[in-house]
Each structure stands twice: as structure tokens, then as C-alpha cells.
Design a protein around this motif. Structure first.
Motif, PDB file in Angstrom:
ATOM      1  N   ILE A   1      37.056   8.259 -21.878  1.00 48.37           N
ATOM      2  CA  ILE A   1      36.436   9.588 -21.853  1.00 48.37           C
ATOM      3  C   ILE A   1      37.304  10.565 -21.050  1.00 48.37           C
ATOM      4  CG2 ILE A   1      34.098   8.714 -22.204  1.00 48.37           C
ATOM      5  CD1 ILE A   1      33.641   9.181 -19.153  1.00 48.37           C
ATOM      6  N   LYS A   2      38.577  10.226 -20.930  1.00 43.70           N
ATOM      7  CA  LYS A   2      39.494  11.047 -20.142  1.00 43.70           C
ATOM      8  C   LYS A   2      39.669  12.451 -20.723  1.00 43.70           C
ATOM      9  CE  LYS A   2      43.752  10.623 -17.645  1.00 43.70           C
ATOM     10  NZ  LYS A   2      43.671   9.897 -16.427  1.00 43.70           N
ATOM     11  N   ASP A   3      39.695  12.557 -22.044  1.00 42.52           N
ATOM     12  CA  ASP A   3      39.895  13.854 -22.686  1.00 42.52           C
ATOM     13  C   ASP A   3      38.541  14.517 -22.956  1.00 42.52           C
ATOM     14  OD1 ASP A   3      40.751  16.063 -24.039  1.00 42.52           O
ATOM     15  OD2 ASP A   3      41.757  14.976 -25.655  1.00 42.52           O
ATOM     16  N   MET A   4      37.910  14.998 -21.888  1.00 48.18           N
ATOM     17  CA  MET A   4      36.586  15.609 -21.997  1.00 48.18           C
ATOM     18  C   MET A   4      36.616  16.869 -22.853  1.00 48.18           C
ATOM     19  SD  MET A   4      34.108  13.982 -20.657  1.00 48.18           S
ATOM     20  CE  MET A   4      32.927  15.303 -20.582  1.00 48.18           C
ATOM     21  N   ASN A   5      37.727  17.575 -22.838  1.00 48.23           N
ATOM     22  CA  ASN A   5      37.840  18.790 -23.636  1.00 48.23           C
ATOM     23  C   ASN A   5      37.628  18.475 -25.124  1.00 48.23           C
ATOM     24  OD1 ASN A   5      38.504  21.706 -23.435  1.00 48.23           O
ATOM     25  ND2 ASN A   5      40.117  21.104 -24.874  1.00 48.23           N
ATOM     26  N   THR A   6      38.315  17.451 -25.611  1.00 43.82           N
ATOM     27  CA  THR A   6      38.176  17.060 -27.021  1.00 43.82           C
ATOM     28  C   THR A   6      36.768  16.564 -27.317  1.00 43.82           C
ATOM     29  OG1 THR A   6      40.524  16.532 -27.159  1.00 43.82           O
ATOM     30  CG2 THR A   6      39.097  15.541 -28.818  1.00 43.82           C
ATOM     31  N   ILE A   7      36.189  15.840 -26.372  1.00 42.49           N
ATOM     32  CA  ILE A   7      34.824  15.331 -26.575  1.00 42.49           C
ATOM     33  C   ILE A   7      33.849  16.501 -26.730  1.00 42.49           C
ATOM     34  CG2 ILE A   7      32.916  14.081 -25.457  1.00 42.49           C
ATOM     35  CD1 ILE A   7      35.116  12.220 -24.238  1.00 42.49           C
ATOM     36  N   LEU A   8      33.959  17.484 -25.848  1.00 45.42           N
ATOM     37  CA  LEU A   8      33.058  18.647 -25.940  1.00 45.42           C
ATOM     38  C   LEU A   8      33.336  19.477 -27.189  1.00 45.42           C
ATOM     39  CD1 LEU A   8      32.670  19.818 -22.233  1.00 45.42           C
ATOM     40  CD2 LEU A   8      31.068  18.505 -23.622  1.00 45.42           C
ATOM     41  N   GLU A   9      34.608  19.611 -27.576  1.00 47.79           N
ATOM     42  CA  GLU A   9      34.932  20.324 -28.817  1.00 47.79           C
ATOM     43  C   GLU A   9      34.301  19.629 -30.020  1.00 47.79           C
ATOM     44  OE1 GLU A   9      39.172  20.714 -29.131  1.00 47.79           O
ATOM     45  OE2 GLU A   9      39.259  22.331 -27.652  1.00 47.79           O
ATOM     46  N   THR A  10      34.353  18.314 -30.037  1.00 44.43           N
ATOM     47  CA  THR A  10      33.773  17.531 -31.136  1.00 44.43           C
ATOM     48  C   THR A  10      32.256  17.718 -31.189  1.00 44.43           C
ATOM     49  OG1 THR A  10      35.554  15.917 -30.908  1.00 44.43           O
ATOM     50  CG2 THR A  10      33.604  15.212 -32.141  1.00 44.43           C
ATOM     51  N   ILE A  11      31.623  17.721 -30.008  1.00 44.31           N
ATOM     52  CA  ILE A  11      30.173  17.948 -29.945  1.00 44.31           C
ATOM     53  C   ILE A  11      29.841  19.337 -30.505  1.00 44.31           C
ATOM     54  CG2 ILE A  11      28.213  18.291 -28.368  1.00 44.31           C
ATOM     55  CD1 ILE A  11      29.509  16.062 -26.606  1.00 44.31           C
ATOM     56  N   ALA A  12      30.618  20.334 -30.105  1.00 45.82           N
ATOM     57  CA  ALA A  12      30.390  21.703 -30.587  1.00 45.82           C
ATOM     58  C   ALA A  12      30.575  21.786 -32.100  1.00 45.82           C
ATOM     59  CB  ALA A  12      31.337  22.668 -29.879  1.00 45.82           C
ATOM     60  N   ASP A  13      31.641  21.151 -32.619  1.00 47.49           N
ATOM     61  CA  ASP A  13      31.891  21.153 -34.072  1.00 47.49           C
ATOM     62  C   ASP A  13      30.767  20.469 -34.833  1.00 47.49           C
ATOM     63  OD1 ASP A  13      34.258  22.432 -33.550  1.00 47.49           O
ATOM     64  OD2 ASP A  13      35.528  20.654 -33.833  1.00 47.49           O
ATOM     65  N   TYR A  14      30.315  19.339 -34.310  1.00 44.60           N
ATOM     66  CA  TYR A  14      29.246  18.584 -34.971  1.00 44.60           C
ATOM     67  C   TYR A  14      27.950  19.392 -34.989  1.00 44.60           C
ATOM     68  CZ  TYR A  14      26.048  14.813 -36.086  1.00 44.60           C
ATOM     69  OH  TYR A  14      25.082  14.034 -36.693  1.00 44.60           O
ATOM     70  N   ALA A  15      27.649  20.041 -33.863  1.00 46.92           N
ATOM     71  CA  ALA A  15      26.442  20.854 -33.775  1.00 46.92           C
ATOM     72  C   ALA A  15      26.523  22.028 -34.754  1.00 46.92           C
ATOM     73  CB  ALA A  15      26.234  21.351 -32.340  1.00 46.92           C
ATOM     74  N   ALA A  16      27.702  22.615 -34.895  1.00 44.10           N
ATOM     75  CA  ALA A  16      27.880  23.739 -35.829  1.00 44.10           C
ATOM     76  C   ALA A  16      27.675  23.257 -37.264  1.00 44.10           C
ATOM     77  CB  ALA A  16      29.275  24.342 -35.654  1.00 44.10           C
ATOM     78  N   GLU A  17      28.173  22.075 -37.599  1.00 44.36           N
ATOM     79  CA  GLU A  17      27.991  21.523 -38.952  1.00 44.36           C
ATOM     80  C   GLU A  17      26.534  21.232 -39.235  1.00 44.36           C
ATOM     81  OE1 GLU A  17      30.405  18.100 -39.846  1.00 44.36           O
ATOM     82  OE2 GLU A  17      32.242  19.141 -39.241  1.00 44.36           O
TER      83      GLU A  17
END
Length: 194
Positions: free
Chosen positions: A175-191
Motif C-alpha cells: 500500500i506504499k503508493d497511496m496516491n494510485t490507490i486513492l486515484e483508483t478509488i476515485a475512478d471507480y466511484a466515478a464509473e
């Protein structure tokens, strides 16, 4: 001093592997234990224990053992990290075991590796709400748009984030790359909204 360096190495390695900083450790003498026994506690519960003196060596079959040395005062045991057959030997017998083909490891390295193994096994238990908040806060400082997109524009909480992070850790994903994790959450929520 050698033990502290080995433990610090394991902490850094764990942070590199999983992205979870271990901020606090307590080293304490326990007079109720034998002088050659150590325990590793997690939240007050014993999660590891082993018997090896500070000047002893743990000798493990490297796969190249030519013969079994015949020396006194040797204790057969299992390596605490990987559960393989091993011997605890006094320092004066180390050379004899190495000549026979054994890999001999110092007590401080044994303890540190055992600590590292326990960290990896308990990785989902180390992630508390405070740590999740700190990890998310780092993203907010570096990438406020992604942070806002996840936490302010959606009904998403750090408790939800903790659940997702624990799922990732259970699957042995860093979970080191938290930025990518949060971006993925945002993208998924938008979809999901579409």
C-alpha cells in the motif's frame, strides 16, 4: 547495538515492502524469562518466542552439509522464522559447523528475522485508523485534488479506506503508493455514478 541495527533494517524493509511505517517499538528486559529467551509481543500478546543466548549461533542446513559435527552442548531446534531444522551452538563451535556445511547465524540476526517474519504475518493487524489517516494525509499534501475527489465529493471515509487497504495487505499487495490507490478509488466511484 547490533540487534538494534538489525531490527531497524527489518522495520525499513517492511516499510519498503508494504508501505506501513512502524513508528514505535519497545525493548524491555523481562526478569521472569531465562536470560537466553526472548519474546515478541504485539498489543500485549505474545506472538513469538525463542531460546538463544546473545553469543550463540543458529546453525541451519544450507543444503551442502557434508557431515554431522560431534560436539557437546548443542541443542536441536527449529528456526523460529521458517520452521526448518537447526542447532543452537555456542560461539566456540561455530567454525566446526560452518566447515561441515551449515549456515551459522548470529543471535541478533535470528531475533531480527523472527521479528520481520512476525511483522509480515500480522500486517493487517498493524493498520490502525490513526495510521490510515496519516497515510491519507500525505496524499492530501501532495495531491489535494485526488484527496478531495475521494473524501469530499463522495461519501467515502477513512474507515472505508482502512477496509480496502486491509484487503490489499491480505492479498500481499503493498500500500506504499497511496496516491494510485486513492486515484483508483476515485475512478471507480466515478464509473459507478454513470
Amino acid at each position: 547495538n547490533s540487534l538494534y541495527k538489525e531490527i531497524a533494517y527489518q522495520r525499513n524493509k517492511y516499510d519498503d515492502e508494504y508501505g506501513i511505517p512502524i513508528t514505535t517499538l519497545h525493548y524491555r528486559d523481562n526478569m521472569s524469562l531465562d536470560s537466553d529467551v526472548y519474546q515478541i509481543l504485539f498489543n500485549g500478546l505474545k506472538v513469538g518466542e525463542f531460546k538463544i543466548g546473545p553469543k550463540d549461533f543458529l546453525c541451519i542446513d544450507s543444503g551442502n552439509v557434508k557431515y554431522e559435527p560431534d560436539v557437546p552442548f548443542v541443542r536441536k531446534t527449529k528456526d523460529p522464522s521458517y520452521n526448518v531444522d537447526a542447532y543452537v551452538v555456542e560461539k566456540k563451535y561455530r567454525d566446526i559447523y560452518e566447515k561441515a556445511g551449515y549456515t551459522c547465524i548470529t543471535a541478533s540476526k535470528v531475533i531480527a528475522e523472527h521479528f520481520g517474519t512476525i511483522l509480515r504475518k500480522n500486517r493487517t493487524k498493524l493498520l490502525d485508523q490513526c495510521l490510515v489517516n496519516n497515510l491519507a494525509e500525505k496524499v492530501r499534501k501532495n495531491n489535494p485534488d485526488v484527496y478531495s475527489d475521494v473524501f469530499f465529493n463522495r461519501t467515502f471515509s477513512t474507515s472505508n479506506l482502512k477496509i480496502i487497504l486491509n484487503y490489499l495487505l491480505e492479498e500481499n499487495v503493498s500500500i506504499k503508493d497511496m496516491n494510485t490507490i486513492l486515484e483508483t478509488i476515485a475512478d471507480y466511484a466515478a464509473e459507478e455514478k454513470r
